[in-house]
Design a protein around this motif. Structure first.
Motif, PDB file in Angstrom:
ATOM      1  N   GLY A 156       0.783  -1.237   0.000  1.00  0.00           N
ATOM      2  CA  GLY A 156       0.000   0.000   0.000  1.00  0.00           C
ATOM      3  C   GLY A 156       0.807   1.275   0.000  1.00  0.00           C
ATOM      4  N   ALA A 157       2.115   1.199   0.179  1.00  0.00           N
ATOM      5  CA  ALA A 157       2.969   2.397   0.200  1.00  0.00           C
ATOM      6  C   ALA A 157       3.536   2.661  -1.188  1.00  0.00           C
ATOM      7  CB  ALA A 157       4.106   2.222   1.206  1.00  0.00           C
ATOM      8  N   ASP A 158       3.473   3.911  -1.620  1.00  0.00           N
ATOM      9  CA  ASP A 158       3.983   4.285  -2.940  1.00  0.00           C
ATOM     10  C   ASP A 158       5.489   4.068  -3.036  1.00  0.00           C
ATOM     11  OD1 ASP A 158       1.560   5.043  -4.050  1.00  0.00           O
ATOM     12  OD2 ASP A 158       1.730   7.111  -3.339  1.00  0.00           O
ATOM     13  N   VAL A 159       5.914   3.555  -4.185  1.00  0.00           N
ATOM     14  CA  VAL A 159       7.335   3.381  -4.482  1.00  0.00           C
ATOM     15  C   VAL A 159       7.630   4.173  -5.762  1.00  0.00           C
ATOM     16  CG1 VAL A 159       9.182   1.763  -5.031  1.00  0.00           C
ATOM     17  CG2 VAL A 159       7.345   1.081  -3.464  1.00  0.00           C
ATOM     18  N   PRO A 160       8.335   5.297  -5.656  1.00  0.00           N
ATOM     19  CA  PRO A 160       8.623   6.095  -6.858  1.00  0.00           C
ATOM     20  C   PRO A 160       9.624   5.399  -7.765  1.00  0.00           C
ATOM     21  CG  PRO A 160       9.754   7.015  -4.947  1.00  0.00           C
ATOM     22  CD  PRO A 160       8.877   5.915  -4.430  1.00  0.00           C
ATOM     23  N   LEU A 161       9.254   5.248  -9.026  1.00  0.00           N
ATOM     24  CA  LEU A 161      10.127   4.624 -10.015  1.00  0.00           C
ATOM     25  C   LEU A 161      10.353   5.561 -11.186  1.00  0.00           C
ATOM     26  CD1 LEU A 161       8.581   1.009 -10.303  1.00  0.00           C
ATOM     27  CD2 LEU A 161      10.421   1.778  -8.780  1.00  0.00           C
ATOM     28  N   THR A 162      11.480   5.393 -11.858  1.00  0.00           N
ATOM     29  CA  THR A 162      11.718   6.123 -13.098  1.00  0.00           C
ATOM     30  C   THR A 162      10.870   5.492 -14.199  1.00  0.00           C
ATOM     31  OG1 THR A 162      13.535   4.718 -13.852  1.00  0.00           O
ATOM     32  CG2 THR A 162      14.103   6.547 -12.385  1.00  0.00           C
ATOM     33  N   ARG A 163      10.794   6.138 -15.344  1.00  0.00           N
ATOM     34  CA  ARG A 163       9.990   5.620 -16.453  1.00  0.00           C
ATOM     35  C   ARG A 163      10.408   4.213 -16.851  1.00  0.00           C
ATOM     36  NH1 ARG A 163      11.259  10.663 -17.287  1.00  0.00           N
ATOM     37  NH2 ARG A 163       9.632  12.229 -17.570  1.00  0.00           N
ATOM     38  N   LYS A 164      11.704   4.044 -17.058  1.00  0.00           N
ATOM     39  CA  LYS A 164      12.178   2.753 -17.536  1.00  0.00           C
ATOM     40  C   LYS A 164      12.057   1.675 -16.460  1.00  0.00           C
ATOM     41  CE  LYS A 164      13.058   4.174 -21.619  1.00  0.00           C
ATOM     42  NZ  LYS A 164      12.069   3.863 -22.684  1.00  0.00           N
ATOM     43  N   GLU A 165      12.228   2.032 -15.207  1.00  0.00           N
ATOM     44  CA  GLU A 165      12.024   1.066 -14.130  1.00  0.00           C
ATOM     45  C   GLU A 165      10.584   0.570 -14.139  1.00  0.00           C
ATOM     46  OE1 GLU A 165      15.351   2.863 -10.993  1.00  0.00           O
ATOM     47  OE2 GLU A 165      13.225   3.298 -10.732  1.00  0.00           O
ATOM     48  N   PHE A 166       9.636   1.499 -14.297  1.00  0.00           N
ATOM     49  CA  PHE A 166       8.229   1.097 -14.337  1.00  0.00           C
ATOM     50  C   PHE A 166       7.964   0.212 -15.553  1.00  0.00           C
ATOM     51  CE2 PHE A 166       3.887   1.382 -15.742  1.00  0.00           C
ATOM     52  CZ  PHE A 166       3.166   1.211 -14.573  1.00  0.00           C
ATOM     53  N   ASP A 167       8.474   0.638 -16.709  1.00  0.00           N
ATOM     54  CA  ASP A 167       8.256  -0.135 -17.930  1.00  0.00           C
ATOM     55  C   ASP A 167       8.808  -1.550 -17.792  1.00  0.00           C
ATOM     56  OD1 ASP A 167       7.102   2.092 -19.056  1.00  0.00           O
ATOM     57  OD2 ASP A 167       8.882   2.686 -20.188  1.00  0.00           O
ATOM     58  N   LEU A 168       9.967  -1.668 -17.185  1.00  0.00           N
ATOM     59  CA  LEU A 168      10.589  -2.977 -16.986  1.00  0.00           C
ATOM     60  C   LEU A 168       9.750  -3.845 -16.054  1.00  0.00           C
ATOM     61  CD1 LEU A 168      12.857  -5.049 -17.120  1.00  0.00           C
ATOM     62  CD2 LEU A 168      14.133  -3.659 -15.454  1.00  0.00           C
ATOM     63  N   LEU A 169       9.326  -3.290 -14.926  1.00  0.00           N
ATOM     64  CA  LEU A 169       8.519  -4.042 -13.970  1.00  0.00           C
ATOM     65  C   LEU A 169       7.179  -4.451 -14.582  1.00  0.00           C
ATOM     66  CD1 LEU A 169       8.154  -5.140 -11.103  1.00  0.00           C
ATOM     67  CD2 LEU A 169       7.236  -2.883 -10.446  1.00  0.00           C
ATOM     68  N   ALA A 170       6.545  -3.525 -15.298  1.00  0.00           N
ATOM     69  CA  ALA A 170       5.250  -3.814 -15.910  1.00  0.00           C
ATOM     70  C   ALA A 170       5.374  -4.912 -16.969  1.00  0.00           C
ATOM     71  CB  ALA A 170       4.668  -2.546 -16.528  1.00  0.00           C
ATOM     72  N   LEU A 171       6.484  -4.904 -17.699  1.00  0.00           N
ATOM     73  CA  LEU A 171       6.690  -5.945 -18.703  1.00  0.00           C
ATOM     74  C   LEU A 171       6.817  -7.318 -18.053  1.00  0.00           C
ATOM     75  CD1 LEU A 171       7.294  -6.806 -21.645  1.00  0.00           C
ATOM     76  CD2 LEU A 171       9.717  -6.348 -21.155  1.00  0.00           C
ATOM     77  N   LEU A 172       7.655  -7.419 -17.029  1.00  0.00           N
ATOM     78  CA  LEU A 172       7.833  -8.705 -16.341  1.00  0.00           C
ATOM     79  C   LEU A 172       6.536  -9.181 -15.691  1.00  0.00           C
ATOM     80  CD1 LEU A 172      11.309  -8.117 -14.624  1.00  0.00           C
ATOM     81  CD2 LEU A 172      10.838  -9.356 -16.746  1.00  0.00           C
ATOM     82  N   ALA A 173       5.728  -8.211 -15.227  1.00  0.00           N
ATOM     83  CA  ALA A 173       4.477  -8.558 -14.539  1.00  0.00           C
ATOM     84  C   ALA A 173       3.399  -9.063 -15.493  1.00  0.00           C
ATOM     85  CB  ALA A 173       3.958  -7.338 -13.776  1.00  0.00           C
ATOM     86  N   GLN A 174       3.598  -8.886 -16.802  1.00  0.00           N
ATOM     87  CA  GLN A 174       2.628  -9.415 -17.759  1.00  0.00           C
ATOM     88  C   GLN A 174       2.507 -10.929 -17.631  1.00  0.00           C
ATOM     89  OE1 GLN A 174       3.006  -8.296 -21.908  1.00  0.00           O
ATOM     90  NE2 GLN A 174       4.052  -6.406 -21.354  1.00  0.00           N
ATOM     91  N   ARG A 175       3.667 -11.587 -17.415  1.00  0.00           N
ATOM     92  CA  ARG A 175       3.689 -13.055 -17.344  1.00  0.00           C
ATOM     93  C   ARG A 175       4.604 -13.494 -16.199  1.00  0.00           C
ATOM     94  NH1 ARG A 175       5.403 -14.755 -23.202  1.00  0.00           N
ATOM     95  NH2 ARG A 175       6.339 -12.678 -23.188  1.00  0.00           N
ATOM     96  N   PRO A 176       4.111 -13.407 -14.970  1.00  0.00           N
ATOM     97  CA  PRO A 176       4.918 -13.817 -13.821  1.00  0.00           C
ATOM     98  C   PRO A 176       5.397 -15.253 -13.967  1.00  0.00           C
ATOM     99  CG  PRO A 176       2.945 -12.660 -13.103  1.00  0.00           C
ATOM    100  CD  PRO A 176       2.778 -12.924 -14.566  1.00  0.00           C
ATOM    101  N   GLY A 177       6.650 -15.483 -13.627  1.00  0.00           N
ATOM    102  CA  GLY A 177       7.225 -16.813 -13.700  1.00  0.00           C
ATOM    103  C   GLY A 177       7.808 -17.164 -15.055  1.00  0.00           C
ATOM    104  N   VAL A 178       7.443 -16.388 -16.083  1.00  0.00           N
ATOM    105  CA  VAL A 178       7.967 -16.631 -17.427  1.00  0.00           C
ATOM    106  C   VAL A 178       9.252 -15.839 -17.621  1.00  0.00           C
ATOM    107  CG1 VAL A 178       7.535 -16.357 -19.895  1.00  0.00           C
ATOM    108  CG2 VAL A 178       5.688 -17.088 -18.380  1.00  0.00           C
ATOM    109  N   VAL A 179      10.260 -16.492 -18.178  1.00  0.00           N
ATOM    110  CA  VAL A 179      11.545 -15.822 -18.396  1.00  0.00           C
ATOM    111  C   VAL A 179      11.467 -14.934 -19.636  1.00  0.00           C
ATOM    112  CG1 VAL A 179      14.005 -16.135 -18.820  1.00  0.00           C
ATOM    113  CG2 VAL A 179      12.781 -17.749 -17.348  1.00  0.00           C
ATOM    114  N   PHE A 180      11.812 -13.664 -19.459  1.00  0.00           N
ATOM    115  CA  PHE A 180      11.921 -12.729 -20.574  1.00  0.00           C
ATOM    116  C   PHE A 180      13.394 -12.648 -20.966  1.00  0.00           C
ATOM    117  CE2 PHE A 180       7.838 -11.581 -18.955  1.00  0.00           C
ATOM    118  CZ  PHE A 180       7.140 -10.984 -19.997  1.00  0.00           C
ATOM    119  N   ARG A 181      13.686 -12.912 -22.212  1.00  0.00           N
ATOM    120  CA  ARG A 181      15.060 -12.830 -22.672  1.00  0.00           C
ATOM    121  C   ARG A 181      15.548 -11.397 -22.633  1.00  0.00           C
ATOM    122  NH1 ARG A 181      17.074 -17.226 -25.030  1.00  0.00           N
ATOM    123  NH2 ARG A 181      18.659 -15.960 -26.084  1.00  0.00           N
TER     124      ARG A 181
END
Length: 232
Positions: free
Chosen positions: A153-178
């Motif tokens: 519930g606590a905000d974590v400030p991220l840069t643009r690319k950090e957010f983009d990276l996290l959001a990409l990995l979160a699309q398919r948890p457990g799946v390896v992204f090359r």
């Protein structure tokens, strides 16, 4: 493209301005942190496509200047410095830099990085998928429309690319992204030199989320999001 070059060494700035000019950039040179901040003030001036920020400035620490720039504009910032250790890179990204180039650098490398970070303003800001949902992964919440991330519930400030990276990995948890796929989708480039930048962003995410095991390195392949232990 209009580019703001923040560099206190006139000889370095003149040589770099000449190179950038030959590649179609309109360079505005600021010799100090204060000059850089003043260059951002005219509201009716054409916007900058990229800001190249040297950290060794005579009046202010470059990291501090980056933080002030980030409060005023969303223009991509590339830090250019001789400080090449991982801790310095992470600190620069935490202060809002979009990329980090270590001196001495190859001119072709710098140009590639400029074009890579500028693509987000010409082709869209987000590499994360467009959606109107909130992705939840254990204690982590990722609000895609607002680009907001929370942990318990606590905000974590991220840069643009950090957010983009996290959001990409979160699309398919457990799946390896090359690594190549991540670089292509987040940085929108196939340039191999971006690999080191990816490593720094992963390290920064682990630190900010305070969950080092959340993003797992799959050696020789890439990264994946790993479910946190029960009760985390």
């Amino acid at each position: 493209m209009r580019l703001l070059l923040v560099e206190d060494d006139d000889h370095v700035a003149a040589a770099l301005s000449a190179i950038l000019g030959r590649h179609g950039f309109q360079v505005v040179h600021a010799r100090s942190g204060e000059e850089a901040l003043q260059a951002l003030l005219p509201a009716d001036a054409p916007p900058y496509g990229v800001i190249l920020l040297d950290l060794g400035l005579p009046d202010q620490d470059g990291y501090e200047v980056c933080g002030k720039i980030r409060k005023r504009t969303g223009t991509p910032v590339i830090m250019v410095t001789a400080r090449g250790d991982v801790r310095s890179r992470i600190h620069g990204l935490n202060m809002g830099a979009d990329d980090y180039v270590v001196k001495p650098y190859d001119t072709g490398e710098l140009l590639a990085r400029i074009h890579a970070v500028s693509r987000r303003t010409s082709g869209g800001d987000d590499a994360a998928p467009a959606a109107d949902t909130v992705v939840r992964f254990g204690p982590v919440g990722i609000e895609l429309p607002t680009r907001r991330v929370t942990v318990d519930g606590a905000d974590v400030p991220l840069t643009r690319k950090e957010f983009d990276l996290l959001a990409l990995l979160a699309q398919r948890p457990g799946v390896v992204f090359r690594r190549e796929q991540i670089i292509s989708e987040v940085w929108r480039t196939s340039w191999e030199g971006t690999g080191r930048t990816l490593e720094v962003h992963v390290a920064s995410l682990r630190s900010k989320l305070r969950m080092p095991a959340l993003i797992e390195t799959v050696r020789g392949v890439g990264y994946r999001l790993v479910a946190p232990p029960s009760g985390s």
